[in-house]
Design an enzyme around this catalytic site. Structure first.
Site, mmCIF file in Angstrom:
data_model
loop_
_atom_site.group_PDB
_atom_site.id
_atom_site.type_symbol
_atom_site.label_atom_id
_atom_site.label_comp_id
_atom_site.label_asym_id
_atom_site.label_seq_id
_atom_site.Cartn_x
_atom_site.Cartn_y
_atom_site.Cartn_z
ATOM 1 N N ARG A 80 0.831 -1.209 0.000
ATOM 2 C CA ARG A 80 0.000 0.000 0.000
ATOM 3 C C ARG A 80 0.863 1.256 0.000
ATOM 4 N NH1 ARG A 80 -2.646 -4.182 1.676
ATOM 5 N NH2 ARG A 80 -4.947 -4.284 1.640
ATOM 6 N N LYS A 99 8.291 -15.365 -1.063
ATOM 7 C CA LYS A 99 7.367 -14.361 -1.604
ATOM 8 C C LYS A 99 6.992 -13.336 -0.547
ATOM 9 C CE LYS A 99 3.282 -15.486 -3.053
ATOM 10 N NZ LYS A 99 2.427 -14.402 -2.505
ATOM 11 N N GLU A 115 -6.233 -15.036 6.466
ATOM 12 C CA GLU A 115 -4.818 -15.229 6.153
ATOM 13 C C GLU A 115 -4.133 -16.100 7.204
ATOM 14 O OE1 GLU A 115 -1.470 -14.150 3.584
ATOM 15 O OE2 GLU A 115 -3.638 -13.930 3.400
#
Length: 465
Positions: free
Chosen positions: A36, A427, A330
């Site tokens: 973000r 990642k 998550e």
């Protein structure tokens, strides 16, 4: 050069905990906040300094996407990154999204405001991640969307609004309004909110359908408001935006609290005490829910001057749980790893949207739990786990970092587990195996990589685990 997506050669032997844990873990920055911050810096009025940002495969690809769209990156001392925004977002590039959902969604929204055509591609295994609802909303704003293979999925080409000079459709009450179907991902709404300062006309963005993972939307709103962006909530699920560019205030990224989960779970399984350093006292990250979740498994949780500390006695047992994980799905794979060791069945609900992550996480969790000797049943919105004596297994990771850490957690109590492609953790958490072993040994965690380091050598985040 973009890092490759080849599978890491060989199998990783997941270490088994042989003694209680006594460790302090230092984690890299939040992927969600870093992604973000990159968008905010790219559309800000002034250069934006980002401190503590995550340097991983996902955020490397996100940073490259910002450069493709015209931003300039300046690497500063102590790992800080300054983003210098372009005067106008530039089309014409091909953005490699890899496996990163944030790059797919945030990059697409930015491309809709670029002057030209931008193509977005991804790893073949990520082509099943949905983007259709976001594309529909961008089309309503005036962008032109053309799919490359299958409607609703990458690859896709987007011709930006400045190149088309089109306006969104007016609603009956004569107010600009764009609808977004959020039932499969909250990232669709976050993508629109983050890029809404680029809409030339005040516009109402309205979420339709179930909105999973609300904390991520709250994070987007809070980060925008900290930059002076004028967004007003007009109803429970709608927001009015105004064309106010972010100021470009400095952004301090917090440690990634979702990535703290496997380490905290290790203290529950092995016993002992583990501290995650620099845990924020207030945060919008979904990882803040560990404070509520871990006591359900018998652990003690306390905030200290150093961070968050979890303690548990060796040989701890716990009953199964029934949890609605909708706001923080998550965390589900880590919670599921604890559930396989419970003394009774568990049900994790509210996570139907996990079918659209790096893999179908519900199916993946059920498959690997069965491979270990327990039983699992996929529900319409979750998973039911029935514990049983576990056996060593070769565990698949599905190119999914959360499934890789699921396997590592299970291996703490199940000797002989082998994990395929543990390097997929890079990642979001490079150097995972080094951090994991340091935790078990009670030694110092490695320092996080910086974005400058991985831009100089992308292979640092590929295959090192």
């Amino acid at each position: 050069m973009s890092p490759t997506n080849s599978r890491t050669a060989g199998l990783w032997a997941a270490p088994t905990a042989t003694r209680p844990i006594s460790a302090t873990v230092v984690l890299p920055g939040s992927k969600s906040q870093t992604s973000r911050a990159f968008v905010i810096g790219t559309i800000a009025q002034n250069p934006t300094r980002i401190s503590g940002g995550l340097a991983s495969r996902d955020t490397y690809l996100a940073a490259r996407a910002m450069v493709d769209l015209g931003a300039t990156l300046v690497f500063e001392d102590e790992g800080d990154l300054v983003i210098e925004p372009p005067q106008t977002l530039q089309g014409g590039a091909t953005i490699d999204c890899g496996q990163a959902g944030t790059v797919m969604r945030f990059g697409s929204a930015l491309a809709a405001f670029a002057d030209g055509k931008t193509k977005l591609i991804c790893d073949p295994t990520a082509e099943a991640r949905p983007i259709g609802p976001l594309m529909d909303s961008l089309s309503a704003l005036g962008a032109k969307v053309r799919y490359g293979k299958r409607k609703g999925y990458l690859p896709v080409s987007i011709t930006g609004i400045p190149a088309r000079k089109r306006k969104p459709q007016r609603s009956e009450d004569d107010e600009w309004q764009v609808l977004i179907d959020t039932s499969s991902s909250s990232q669709f709404l976050s993508a629109l909110l983050l890029t809404s300062p680029l809409i030339e006309t005040p516009t109402v963005l309205r979420a339709e359908g179930r909105l999973p993972s609300w904390p991520y939307v709250a994070m987007s709103l809070e980060m925008l408001q900290a930059q002076g962006v004028n967004i007003q909530q007009t109803s429970s699920w709608s927001w009015r935006t105004n064309p106010t560019r972010p100021v470009g205030n400095p952004i301090q990224v917090e440690p990634d609290l979702a990535n703290a989960g496997p380490f905290l779970a290790a203290a529950v399984l092995a016993g002992g005490s583990l501290t995650v350093r620099d845990w924020p006292t207030r945060t919008d990250q979904v990882g803040r829910y560990w404070v509520e979740i871990l006591p359900k498994f018998g652990a003690s949780v306390a905030m200290t001057a150093e961070g968050l500390t979890v303690t548990a006695p060796p040989g701890l047992t716990w009953s199964g749980v029934d949890l609605d994980l909708g706001p923080y799905g998550e965390l589900a794979p880590t919670v599921a790893a604890l559930c396989v060791f419970a003394t009774s069945p568990s049900t994790l609900r509210g996570i139907a949207h996990l079918r659209g992550h790096e893999t179908d996480r519900l199916a993946a969790m059920a498959t690997e739990i069965r491979r270990l000797g327990a039983e699992a049943r996929v529900l319409h919105d979750g998973i039911h786990i029935i514990p049983a004596p576990l056996r060593a297994a070769q565990l698949a990771t599905y190119e999914d970092h959360r499934m890789a850490t699921f396997a590592a957690i299970v291996g703490l109590r199940v000797p002989g587990c082998l994990v395929e492609n543990i390097g997929t953790t890079a990642k979001t958490l490079p150097q995972f195996t080094t951090r994991w072993q340091a935790m078990l040994d009670g030694t110092k965690s490695p320092l996080p990589l910086t974005m400058e380091e991985i831009f100089k050598d992308p292979n640092l985040i590929e295959g090192s685990d």
